[in-house]
Each structure stands twice: as C-alpha cells, then as structure tokens.
Design a protein around this motif. Structure first.
Motif, PDB file in Angstrom:
ATOM      1  N   ARG A 194       0.830  -1.206   0.000  1.00 31.67           N
ATOM      2  CA  ARG A 194       0.000   0.000   0.000  1.00 31.67           C
ATOM      3  C   ARG A 194       0.870   1.264   0.000  1.00 31.67           C
ATOM      4  N   GLY A 195       1.991   1.198   0.697  1.00 30.95           N
ATOM      5  CA  GLY A 195       2.932   2.315   0.656  1.00 30.95           C
ATOM      6  C   GLY A 195       3.499   2.516  -0.737  1.00 30.95           C
ATOM      7  N   ASN A 196       3.767   1.397  -1.430  1.00 31.69           N
ATOM      8  CA  ASN A 196       4.260   1.481  -2.807  1.00 31.69           C
ATOM      9  C   ASN A 196       3.212   2.095  -3.728  1.00 31.69           C
ATOM     10  N   ILE A 197       1.952   1.709  -3.524  1.00 39.20           N
ATOM     11  CA  ILE A 197       0.871   2.286  -4.336  1.00 39.20           C
ATOM     12  C   ILE A 197       0.793   3.793  -4.130  1.00 39.20           C
ATOM     13  N   GLU A 198       0.870   4.213  -2.884  1.00 36.60           N
ATOM     14  CA  GLU A 198       0.814   5.644  -2.569  1.00 36.60           C
ATOM     15  C   GLU A 198       1.973   6.404  -3.224  1.00 36.60           C
ATOM     16  N   SER A 199       3.168   5.804  -3.170  1.00 41.04           N
ATOM     17  CA  SER A 199       4.336   6.446  -3.775  1.00 41.04           C
ATOM     18  C   SER A 199       4.181   6.565  -5.290  1.00 41.04           C
ATOM     19  N   ASN A 200       3.671   5.517  -5.921  1.00 34.63           N
ATOM     20  CA  ASN A 200       3.497   5.554  -7.376  1.00 34.63           C
ATOM     21  C   ASN A 200       2.366   6.478  -7.794  1.00 34.63           C
ATOM     22  N   GLU A 201       1.352   6.603  -6.962  1.00 36.53           N
ATOM     23  CA  GLU A 201       0.289   7.572  -7.247  1.00 36.53           C
ATOM     24  C   GLU A 201       0.835   9.000  -7.191  1.00 36.53           C
ATOM     25  N   LEU A 202       1.756   9.254  -6.251  1.00 35.79           N
ATOM     26  CA  LEU A 202       2.400  10.564  -6.184  1.00 35.79           C
ATOM     27  C   LEU A 202       3.206  10.823  -7.453  1.00 35.79           C
ATOM     28  N   THR A 203       3.901   9.781  -7.931  1.00 37.84           N
ATOM     29  CA  THR A 203       4.675   9.931  -9.166  1.00 37.84           C
ATOM     30  C   THR A 203       3.762  10.270 -10.335  1.00 37.84           C
ATOM     31  N   ARG A 204       2.646   9.573 -10.455  1.00 38.35           N
ATOM     32  CA  ARG A 204       1.712   9.854 -11.555  1.00 38.35           C
ATOM     33  C   ARG A 204       1.151  11.273 -11.457  1.00 38.35           C
ATOM     34  N   HIS A 205       0.781  11.669 -10.258  1.00 33.19           N
ATOM     35  CA  HIS A 205       0.208  13.004 -10.064  1.00 33.19           C
ATOM     36  C   HIS A 205       1.235  14.092 -10.392  1.00 33.19           C
ATOM     37  N   THR A 206       2.467  13.900  -9.931  1.00 30.75           N
ATOM     38  CA  THR A 206       3.512  14.889 -10.186  1.00 30.75           C
ATOM     39  C   THR A 206       3.861  14.943 -11.671  1.00 30.75           C
ATOM     40  N   ALA A 207       3.915  13.781 -12.315  1.00 32.62           N
ATOM     41  CA  ALA A 207       4.194  13.747 -13.758  1.00 32.62           C
ATOM     42  C   ALA A 207       3.123  14.509 -14.528  1.00 32.62           C
ATOM     43  N   LYS A 208       1.860  14.368 -14.108  1.00 29.27           N
ATOM     44  CA  LYS A 208       0.760  15.085 -14.756  1.00 29.27           C
ATOM     45  C   LYS A 208       0.939  16.593 -14.587  1.00 29.27           C
ATOM     46  N   LEU A 209       1.266  17.021 -13.365  1.00 25.84           N
ATOM     47  CA  LEU A 209       1.500  18.446 -13.124  1.00 25.84           C
ATOM     48  C   LEU A 209       2.680  18.962 -13.938  1.00 25.84           C
ATOM     49  N   TYR A 210       3.728  18.147 -13.987  1.00 26.66           N
ATOM     50  CA  TYR A 210       4.941  18.534 -14.719  1.00 26.66           C
ATOM     51  C   TYR A 210       4.635  18.708 -16.202  1.00 26.66           C
ATOM     52  N   ILE A 211       3.878  17.761 -16.765  1.00 21.86           N
ATOM     53  CA  ILE A 211       3.517  17.841 -18.182  1.00 21.86           C
ATOM     54  C   ILE A 211       2.684  19.093 -18.452  1.00 21.86           C
ATOM     55  N   GLU A 212       1.728  19.393 -17.580  1.00 20.09           N
ATOM     56  CA  GLU A 212       0.918  20.605 -17.746  1.00 20.09           C
ATOM     57  C   GLU A 212       1.793  21.856 -17.701  1.00 20.09           C
ATOM     58  N   PHE A 213       2.762  21.857 -16.793  1.00 15.62           N
ATOM     59  CA  PHE A 213       3.690  22.980 -16.658  1.00 15.62           C
ATOM     60  C   PHE A 213       4.489  23.164 -17.952  1.00 15.62           C
ATOM     61  N   LEU A 214       5.031  22.069 -18.489  1.00 14.90           N
ATOM     62  CA  LEU A 214       5.826  22.152 -19.716  1.00 14.90           C
ATOM     63  C   LEU A 214       4.961  22.536 -20.911  1.00 14.90           C
ATOM     64  N   GLU A 215       3.745  22.043 -20.957  1.00 14.21           N
ATOM     65  CA  GLU A 215       2.848  22.401 -22.055  1.00 14.21           C
ATOM     66  C   GLU A 215       2.530  23.892 -22.040  1.00 14.21           C
ATOM     67  N   GLN A 216       2.374  24.454 -20.846  1.00 13.23           N
ATOM     68  CA  GLN A 216       2.169  25.906 -20.747  1.00 13.23           C
ATOM     69  C   GLN A 216       3.394  26.650 -21.270  1.00 13.23           C
ATOM     70  N   ASN A 217       4.585  26.175 -20.905  1.00 16.33           N
ATOM     71  CA  ASN A 217       5.821  26.785 -21.409  1.00 16.33           C
ATOM     72  C   ASN A 217       5.867  26.742 -22.931  1.00 16.33           C
ATOM     73  N   ALA A 218       5.611  25.558 -23.489  1.00 16.32           N
ATOM     74  CA  ALA A 218       5.698  25.367 -24.940  1.00 16.32           C
ATOM     75  C   ALA A 218       4.657  26.203 -25.671  1.00 16.32           C
ATOM     76  N   GLU A 219       3.438  26.268 -25.117  1.00 16.67           N
ATOM     77  CA  GLU A 219       2.375  27.039 -25.757  1.00 16.67           C
ATOM     78  C   GLU A 219       2.719  28.523 -25.805  1.00 16.67           C
ATOM     79  N   GLN A 220       3.286  29.027 -24.720  1.00 21.08           N
ATOM     80  CA  GLN A 220       3.641  30.444 -24.684  1.00 21.08           C
ATOM     81  C   GLN A 220       4.752  30.755 -25.685  1.00 21.08           C
ATOM     82  N   ILE A 221       5.770  29.908 -25.722  1.00 20.61           N
ATOM     83  CA  ILE A 221       6.875  30.140 -26.655  1.00 20.61           C
ATOM     84  C   ILE A 221       6.411  29.963 -28.096  1.00 20.61           C
TER      85      ILE A 221
END
Length: 432
Positions: A334-361
């Motif tokens: 269950r701890g592993n699941i929680e850690s991997n869910e954090l990874t997925r959530h952070t990756a999603k945020l990171y992708i949104e952040f980069l997409e905003q960068n790319a769209e602006q440029i």
C-alpha cells in the motif's frame, strides 16, 4: 540538440577572430566610419588615429555616464566583438541559400540541405556566445548555494549515524582521544552544529540570490514571482527559458549597436547592407532557439514523463494484484501504491507545466517568424542605408515585445512531497 547541453559546448569558431577583450565598442564604431570592410576581421584596422575627431567625438559621449552604465557598454562591446565573425559567416551562407540547388549528387557540392545544416551549426554557436550574462552568473551561484546545503545535510546525517556508536569524551580511552577518526559525542555535536550554522548562512544567501535573480529576470523581460523562480530553478525547462531570455536581451542590445554602426557607415551601402544581414541572422537565432525549446518539450521531456507515469501505473497494478492474492506484505504494498500515485500526479502536473511553457513560446515564435519573413524580404530589397537603420530601429522595438514571458508556477508546488518528486524527475530528465 537540446538547449541545455548546447549552452555548455565549446566556442569553436567564436575565438578565432576576437579583438582585444577590453576594446570598447565605441572605438570600434568610430573606427568603422566610412569603411566598406568590417573592422573586426583583424587583418587591417581603420587608419583613424586615437586623436582623430571621430574618436574624440565618440569618446566624449561617454562622459557623465555611471560606472555601471560604462561597464554595461563595455560588456555589450565585447559581446559584439565575439559574435560578429559568426554572424558574418552565417550571413554569407544565408545570402547564397536561394541560388543553391535543392539537392546535389556531386560529392562536396553545396546544396540547400547542406547549407541549412551549416547555417544551423553557426546559429548554435551564436546562441552559445549570446547566452552569457549576469543572470547566468546568479543562476550558477544559486545552484552552488543549493548544493552546499545538500552537502551539509548529508554530513549531518553521517554525523548522526556516527554518534550512535560514539562514546562520551569522559568514557573514551587515551588511544581513542588521540585518534582523529574516533570522535566523541561532544565533538560530533559540535560538527553537527557547525553544519547547521552553515546551512542557515547558505539559506540566507540563497534567499538574497533568488531575490536578485528575480529582479534581473524582470529586467530582461521575464515576469516572475517567488513561486515562479522556484519553478524555473527546479524544472527541466527552466534553464532553457532563462537562457532564451538572456539571448533575446543580448540580441536587443546588439541590434542597437548594429543600428549605430549602420548609421555610422553613411553612404557605404554594401557595409550597411552587411550589418542589416547580421540583424537578419539575429532574428534567425531567435527563431531557432524558440523552435528548439518547443521541440525538446514535445519530443523529449513530455514523452519521458509519460514513461514515468506509465511505469508507475504498472507498479500500482502489480501491487494491487499482490494484495488481492495475499502475495506480499500488505502495508508495504500500500505504501508502494501511494508512492506511485504521487509519481503519476507529479508527472501530470509537470507535463501541464511544460505544455504551458511550450504554448507560450509557440505563440511568441509565430510573431518571430513574421519578423523573420519581413527582415528577409527587406534584406533582399534594401537600397538606402538610412532606410536600413530605420528598419533596424523598428526591429529593436519588436524585440521588446517578443520576450515578455509570464513564467507559470507549478500548481501545488508548496506541497513538500510533490516538490521533492518534481525535483527527482528533473534530475532524471537532465541525466538522460
């Protein structure tokens, strides 16, 4: 080629035609008056003497300026001297491009394809030279302070482990007291205190550096707040955004100098056209650095982040299967699941952040491409040097509007777990 490695490559052609590093640009301008040949190739300079009216007139313009302004002028002068040979070499290739065949089966014969490759290589060299500024220095100092904090924290962790088995000073044997590797608990506590003090000092320095860094970014056209500065420093795109802003600011400054050189050339039409050709190359630099930034986000960073997320999903599914089959320790899984869910959530945020960068440029790049098309057409049809100087002035004003970035801050960046995962991903993206 990703921008970040590009900024660290060797200067290749840049050093071969440099003038003396301390030569003020104003003297370079004065020496170019009435000359058809560019004054930086180093074979024969202008015959204008140090006491000529042109030099006296130009030097007198520096009176009354502050030391800071004088230093800035000299920095731009040295930058121009360094990058001019590359701009000229690129200009020559741009000049010949339209007349070349699309392709050629004859070995070593230049065609549009090989000429474009050569132009891009020179543009990359220009980007290297144009990426130098005080902003880059502050960014490096921030990294050094951050690394110093990390090293102190690691030392503290080591000292605390050593302390578990260490003896109090009163209980140490005579041999242990003279052994530098057998520290007492008191000595270890002193080392821990020293490192904690060092961390506090570094954090104070880091706060001041970030404040100055933000002010410098604002000066060159990037709107940032504290959260945005952290995003820039922690994200894989941050280095490229800062480098892009530095390059654009330097291009704006150099365009002013090229405009002055054009005005100084008077009726030397070939020289004024040559300077305008260099301005065209600078617009090409803007277009290339923007397109490279967008390409890296879409074809390198986002696919890697999607890979992190996909692997995390597989890990979650495997853990769920093991829990259901009672094939492992439930609490650990269950701890592993929680850690991997954090990874997925952070990756999603990171992708949104980069997409905003790319769209602006991408939006800015559309404007840059319009400027490039206009500059190329003007370069082909320019007649009068006075018209060239006027057009350069218009282009310089365009640069002011081209780099007004509002850097997006990462949502939920104040969440400590997300921030650490974000930084971990950045490390992996940079290392790969």
């Amino acid at each position: 080629m990703p921008l970040l490695p590009l900024m660290h490559c060797q200067f290749n052609r840049l050093g071969r035609s440099l003038l003396t590093a301390g030569t003020p640009l104003l003297l370079l301008v004065a020496g170019s008056v009435g000359c058809d040949r560019l004054p930086y190739f180093g074979s024969e300079t202008s015959n204008t003497s140090a006491t000529s009216p042109e030099v006296v007139a130009v030097v007198s313009e520096t009176s009354g300026i502050s030391a800071e302004e004088d230093s800035a002028k000299q920095r731009i002068g040295r930058l121009l001297e360094a990058v001019l040979p590359t701009l000229e070499e690129t200009r020559v290739l741009v000049d010949q491009h339209a007349d070349l065949p699309d392709s050629s089966s004859i070995p070593f014969r230049t065609d549009k394809q090989s000429n474009s490759a050569a132009i891009n290589e020179l543009l990359d060299e220009a980007i290297v030279a144009l990426s130098l500024s005080e902003v880059s220095d502050y960014r490096q100092q921030i990294r050094q302070a951050t690394e110093a904090i990390s090293q102190s924290q690691e030392k503290i962790a080591d000292y605390r482990r050593q302390r578990l088995s260490a003896a109090w000073a009163k209980d140490q044997s005579q041999l242990e007291k003279v052994n530098p590797f057998e520290l007492s608990k008191e000595a270890i506590d002193e080392q821990i205190k020293s490192e904690q003090d060092s961390i506090e000092q570094q954090r104070e320095q880091l706060a001041a550096l970030k404040k100055t860094f933000a002010e410098e970014l604002t000066r060159i056209g990037i709107e940032v707040d504290e959260a945005s500065v952290d995003s820039l420093l922690s994200s894989v795109s941050g280095d490229d955004i800062v480098s892009m802003a530095v390059v654009f600011d330097n291009i704006k400054q150099l365009t002013t100098q090229l405009q002055e050189l054009t005005e100084q050339s008077g009726e030397a039409l070939e020289t004024s056209k040559r300077y305008y050709g260099m301005y065209v190359v600078l617009v090409h630099v803007m277009d290339r650095i923007q397109k490279t930034f967008i390409r890296d986000i879409n074809t390198v960073y986002i696919p890697k982040l999607n890979g992190f997320s996909d692997q995390a999903t597989k890990n979650i599914q495997q853990a769920q299967v093991l829990i259901k089959a009672k094939g492992g320790d439930v609490e650990t899984l269950r701890g592993n699941i929680e850690s991997n869910e954090l990874t997925r959530h952070t990756a999603k945020l990171y992708i949104e952040f980069l997409e905003q960068n790319a769209e602006q440029i991408a939006t800015e790049n559309k404007r840059a491409q319009k400027n490039l098309a206009t500059a190329m057409n003007t370069y082909d049809t320019v007649k009068l040097s006075s018209d060239v100087a006027k057009l350069m002035n218009s282009g310089r004003r365009d640069f002011d509007a081209l780099m007004k970035l509002k850097v997006p801050s990462l949502r939920e960046f104040n969440n400590d777990a997300i921030r650490k995962e974000f930084q971990r991903m950045t490390g992996e993206l940079r290392s790969n």
